[in-house]
Design a protein around this motif. Structure first.
Motif, PDB file in Angstrom:
ATOM      1  N   GLY A  36       0.812  -1.211   0.000  1.00  0.00           N
ATOM      2  CA  GLY A  36       0.000   0.000   0.000  1.00  0.00           C
ATOM      3  C   GLY A  36       0.848   1.264   0.000  1.00  0.00           C
ATOM      4  N   VAL A  37       1.968   1.213   0.716  1.00  0.00           N
ATOM      5  CA  VAL A  37       2.877   2.364   0.721  1.00  0.00           C
ATOM      6  C   VAL A  37       3.467   2.578  -0.673  1.00  0.00           C
ATOM      7  CG1 VAL A  37       5.025   3.262   1.679  1.00  0.00           C
ATOM      8  CG2 VAL A  37       3.394   2.099   3.167  1.00  0.00           C
ATOM      9  N   VAL A  38       3.849   1.470  -1.331  1.00  0.00           N
ATOM     10  CA  VAL A  38       4.400   1.567  -2.688  1.00  0.00           C
ATOM     11  C   VAL A  38       3.357   2.139  -3.648  1.00  0.00           C
ATOM     12  CG1 VAL A  38       5.205   0.207  -4.653  1.00  0.00           C
ATOM     13  CG2 VAL A  38       6.113  -0.244  -2.371  1.00  0.00           C
ATOM     14  N   LEU A  42       3.922   5.698  -5.639  1.00  0.00           N
ATOM     15  CA  LEU A  42       3.989   5.747  -7.102  1.00  0.00           C
ATOM     16  C   LEU A  42       2.926   6.683  -7.670  1.00  0.00           C
ATOM     17  CD1 LEU A  42       4.603   1.986  -8.009  1.00  0.00           C
ATOM     18  CD2 LEU A  42       6.226   3.874  -8.214  1.00  0.00           C
ATOM     19  N   LYS A  43       1.737   6.649  -7.078  1.00  0.00           N
ATOM     20  CA  LYS A  43       0.663   7.512  -7.568  1.00  0.00           C
ATOM     21  C   LYS A  43       0.967   8.981  -7.277  1.00  0.00           C
ATOM     22  CE  LYS A  43      -3.397   5.874  -7.294  1.00  0.00           C
ATOM     23  NZ  LYS A  43      -4.726   5.392  -6.802  1.00  0.00           N
ATOM     24  N   LYS A  44       1.469   9.263  -6.062  1.00  0.00           N
ATOM     25  CA  LYS A  44       1.801  10.652  -5.729  1.00  0.00           C
ATOM     26  C   LYS A  44       2.956  11.160  -6.586  1.00  0.00           C
ATOM     27  CE  LYS A  44       0.193  10.330  -0.947  1.00  0.00           C
ATOM     28  NZ  LYS A  44       0.600  10.300   0.495  1.00  0.00           N
ATOM     29  N   HIS A  45       3.907  10.272  -6.885  1.00  0.00           N
ATOM     30  CA  HIS A  45       5.043  10.671  -7.718  1.00  0.00           C
ATOM     31  C   HIS A  45       4.574  11.069  -9.116  1.00  0.00           C
ATOM     32  CE1 HIS A  45       9.193  10.644  -9.212  1.00  0.00           C
ATOM     33  NE2 HIS A  45       8.723  10.016 -10.273  1.00  0.00           N
ATOM     34  N   LYS A  46       3.625  10.348  -9.635  1.00  0.00           N
ATOM     35  CA  LYS A  46       3.109  10.650 -10.975  1.00  0.00           C
ATOM     36  C   LYS A  46       2.418  12.002 -11.008  1.00  0.00           C
ATOM     37  CE  LYS A  46       0.155   8.731 -14.591  1.00  0.00           C
ATOM     38  NZ  LYS A  46      -0.706   7.599 -14.983  1.00  0.00           N
ATOM     39  N   SER A  59      12.837   8.278  -2.073  1.00  0.00           N
ATOM     40  CA  SER A  59      11.727   7.742  -1.289  1.00  0.00           C
ATOM     41  C   SER A  59      11.046   6.586  -2.023  1.00  0.00           C
ATOM     42  CB  SER A  59      10.714   8.854  -0.997  1.00  0.00           C
ATOM     43  OG  SER A  59       9.574   8.350  -0.344  1.00  0.00           O
ATOM     44  N   ILE A  60      10.877   6.722  -3.346  1.00  0.00           N
ATOM     45  CA  ILE A  60      10.295   5.639  -4.146  1.00  0.00           C
ATOM     46  C   ILE A  60      11.149   4.384  -4.043  1.00  0.00           C
ATOM     47  CG2 ILE A  60       9.745   4.908  -6.493  1.00  0.00           C
ATOM     48  CD1 ILE A  60       7.752   6.874  -5.604  1.00  0.00           C
ATOM     49  N   LEU A  61      12.450   4.536  -4.202  1.00  0.00           N
ATOM     50  CA  LEU A  61      13.354   3.388  -4.150  1.00  0.00           C
ATOM     51  C   LEU A  61      13.337   2.734  -2.781  1.00  0.00           C
ATOM     52  CD1 LEU A  61      15.454   1.722  -5.686  1.00  0.00           C
ATOM     53  CD2 LEU A  61      17.199   3.325  -4.886  1.00  0.00           C
ATOM     54  N   SER A  62      13.292   3.524  -1.724  1.00  0.00           N
ATOM     55  CA  SER A  62      13.252   2.976  -0.363  1.00  0.00           C
ATOM     56  C   SER A  62      11.968   2.181  -0.119  1.00  0.00           C
ATOM     57  CB  SER A  62      13.375   4.117   0.649  1.00  0.00           C
ATOM     58  OG  SER A  62      13.247   3.637   1.973  1.00  0.00           O
ATOM     59  N   TYR A  67       9.315  -3.196   0.393  1.00  0.00           N
ATOM     60  CA  TYR A  67       8.221  -4.098   0.012  1.00  0.00           C
ATOM     61  C   TYR A  67       8.727  -5.434  -0.527  1.00  0.00           C
ATOM     62  CZ  TYR A  67       4.529  -5.877  -3.105  1.00  0.00           C
ATOM     63  OH  TYR A  67       3.633  -6.676  -3.775  1.00  0.00           O
ATOM     64  N   LEU A  68       9.830  -5.405  -1.258  1.00  0.00           N
ATOM     65  CA  LEU A  68      10.310  -6.609  -1.935  1.00  0.00           C
ATOM     66  C   LEU A  68      10.583  -7.789  -1.011  1.00  0.00           C
ATOM     67  CD1 LEU A  68      12.645  -5.092  -4.681  1.00  0.00           C
ATOM     68  CD2 LEU A  68      10.538  -6.399  -5.034  1.00  0.00           C
ATOM     69  N   PRO A  69      11.206  -7.624   0.177  1.00  0.00           N
ATOM     70  CA  PRO A  69      11.436  -8.805   1.032  1.00  0.00           C
ATOM     71  C   PRO A  69      10.157  -9.541   1.409  1.00  0.00           C
ATOM     72  CG  PRO A  69      12.755  -6.953   1.782  1.00  0.00           C
ATOM     73  CD  PRO A  69      11.824  -6.421   0.744  1.00  0.00           C
ATOM     74  N   TYR A  70       9.081  -8.813   1.649  1.00  0.00           N
ATOM     75  CA  TYR A  70       7.818  -9.449   2.015  1.00  0.00           C
ATOM     76  C   TYR A  70       7.203 -10.158   0.806  1.00  0.00           C
ATOM     77  CZ  TYR A  70       8.134  -6.772   6.331  1.00  0.00           C
ATOM     78  OH  TYR A  70       8.557  -6.266   7.541  1.00  0.00           O
TER      79      TYR A  70
END
Length: 478
Positions: A36-38, A42-46, A59-62, A67-70
């Protein structure tokens, strides 16, 4: 340079609606939380203006890396694989339905944004997320290189220039590593992906492109000529008043072979992208044009460095021949072979001014893969060496075809390292053995469009009464 990627966006999704984990009951909830954070980032960045997107990239990369480990834990748990020494057991209860908006595929309707695609596999979800990581690294490289091309400010020092190029190179090699991992992972697929963005061939092409861009940066770090040309156009530069620009000798032959290696990688990427064909699998024309321009620009740079090598050896005629080879690769007419008014040259001058404006605004600059910059450098050297050859050397200029036939092979300088997948730590896994403390309701959120904008309170409205200014039928302000 590098390519201005657009980050994909996605819809809401609840992992608890399709997965259960007996060994770690809180794993689906935590995965949904980080996803959900991702999605929101992404939407706010756009929605951000172009000038505000670069500072938002870390911030996007972080968020993606968190998210990726989960997500990888869910993927590993479906095969009952161990993570950090612990067995994770995940059961698929229903096929997931996740929506992503691709950004490399061509628009079905010109002028309208491409529609979202539905993926029903964690494998495709992982592919989209990792692709976004690769694109973010490339955009971070662009942000690092942008000050090198701006001519309205104070020119960068040698140390600042080296630091910017080194940082950009690291990001591009990281992007190449991510895309290379995806290409290798997709080799075992037996199903056809829903769009070209997450196909095996495109992942391989993006890895080759990032490697080509990183290879060309190894040349740019020690190439003094682009900086001299940019310095000549900088109104804030005053160094010309008391000294001429210093142009140290370069390892011309080595740089030429590095440029040829970059051209080979770009050619491979272009061939893989062109193989997608037409229809739903066709890629965006801007990307295809960039790949071809990058290949031509790299070959033109190689010709320039062969010309520099010849000029250092006193062979001004051969040097001019190599420069005209470079202009031929770029598709630009030589001023010596085509004098007078030319519509082609007028179009080129207009393109140069338009590219300069893009650089100053920081929007979509570099989409020409550096063709404008390289053309300026070659034309500067051609004017200088032509004057020398006409007044002193008077050497014969060989035809371009004779010189191009003697091009050597390229030389590699970088190697793509294997991508290290992020893992969940043992402490995080232990914490998820407890039952979830709340429900996973991320899938119940109202689906919102990427184009929705935040409606502010109307000017003059009393605080807290903004809803009274909205129509019940259209939900828009009068």
């Amino acid at each position: 340079m590098p390519f201005p990627f657009i980050l994909p966006t996605t819809s809401s999704f609840s992992f608890s609606s399709s997965f259960t984990c007996e060994s770690h009951p809180s794993l689906p909830l935590n995965t949904s939380t980080h996803r959900g954070v991702v999605k929101d980032s992404l939407k706010k960045h756009k929605r951000l203006p172009a000038t505000s997107q670069n500072p938002n990239l870390p911030s996007i990369l972080s968020n993606l890396n968190n998210y990726l480990p989960y997500l990888l834990a869910i993927d590993a748990g479906l095969s009952n694989k161990a993570i950090s020494g612990e067995e994770v057991s995940v059961v698929l209860t229903s096929n997931p339905t996740i929506e992503w908006r691709p950004t490399l595929s061509d628009h079905a309707v010109p002028g309208k944004e491409i529609a979202r695609v539905k993926v029903q596999s964690i494998e495709y979800e992982l592919f989209f997320a990792l692709s976004a990581v690769g694109y973010t690294h490339t955009l971070l490289a662009r942000a690092s290189l942008h000050p090198l091309y701006v001519t309205s400010g104070v020119p960068l020092s040698t140390q600042e220039r080296t630091t910017a190029i080194t940082t950009a190179t690291k990001h591009l090699l990281d992007a190449a590593s991510v895309h290379d991992y995806l290409a290798r992972r997709a080799e075992g697929w037996v199903t056809t992906p829903p769009c070209a963005d997450i196909s095996q061939s495109i992942a391989r092409a993006m890895s080759s492109l990032a490697l080509a861009e990183a290879t060309l940066l190894a040349v740019l770090k020690d190439d003094p000529y682009p900086a001299v040309v940019a310095q000549d156009r900088n109104d804030n530069d005053r160094e010309w008043m008391y000294k001429a620009p210093e142009i140290p000798k370069v390892r011309a032959h080595l740089f030429a072979r590095l440029c040829l290696a970059a051209a080979d990688h770009a050619g491979q990427a272009s061939s893989l992208c062109q193989s997608q064909g037409r229809g739903p699998s066709k890629l965006n024309e801007g990307l295809l044009r960039y790949l071809e321009d990058f290949r031509k620009t790299s070959r033109a740079k190689a010709c320039r460095f062969f010309g520099i090598d010849a000029e250092l050896g006193g062979q001004t005629g051969n040097a001019l021949g190599w420069l005209r080879c470079g202009l031929q690769e770029l598709g630009v007419e030589s001023k010596e072979t085509k004098k007078g008014i030319s519509l082609t040259r007028m179009k080129k001058d207009w393109s140069e001014r338009r590219e300069d404006k893009k650089v100053e605004r920081g929007t979509n600059w570099g989409a020409d893969a550096g063709r404008v910059e390289e053309t300026r450098v070659i034309e500067m050297l051609e004017a200088k060496w032509t004057k020398i050859n006409d007044t002193m050397m008077t050497q014969t200029v060989p035809p371009p075809g004779t010189l191009l036939a003697s091009l050597p092979s390229g030389r590699e300088i970088h190697a793509v390292k294997p991508y290290q997948l992020p893992d969940l730590g043992r402490e995080s896994l232990e914490a998820m053995r407890a039952p979830p403390d709340r429900s996973d309701d991320f899938g119940d959120e109202q689906f919102s469009s990427d184009e929705d904008t935040v409606v502010e309170t109307p000017v003059g409205a009393f605080p807290g009464t903004s809803d009274e200014y909205r129509s019940a039928s259209t939900r828009s302000y009068y």
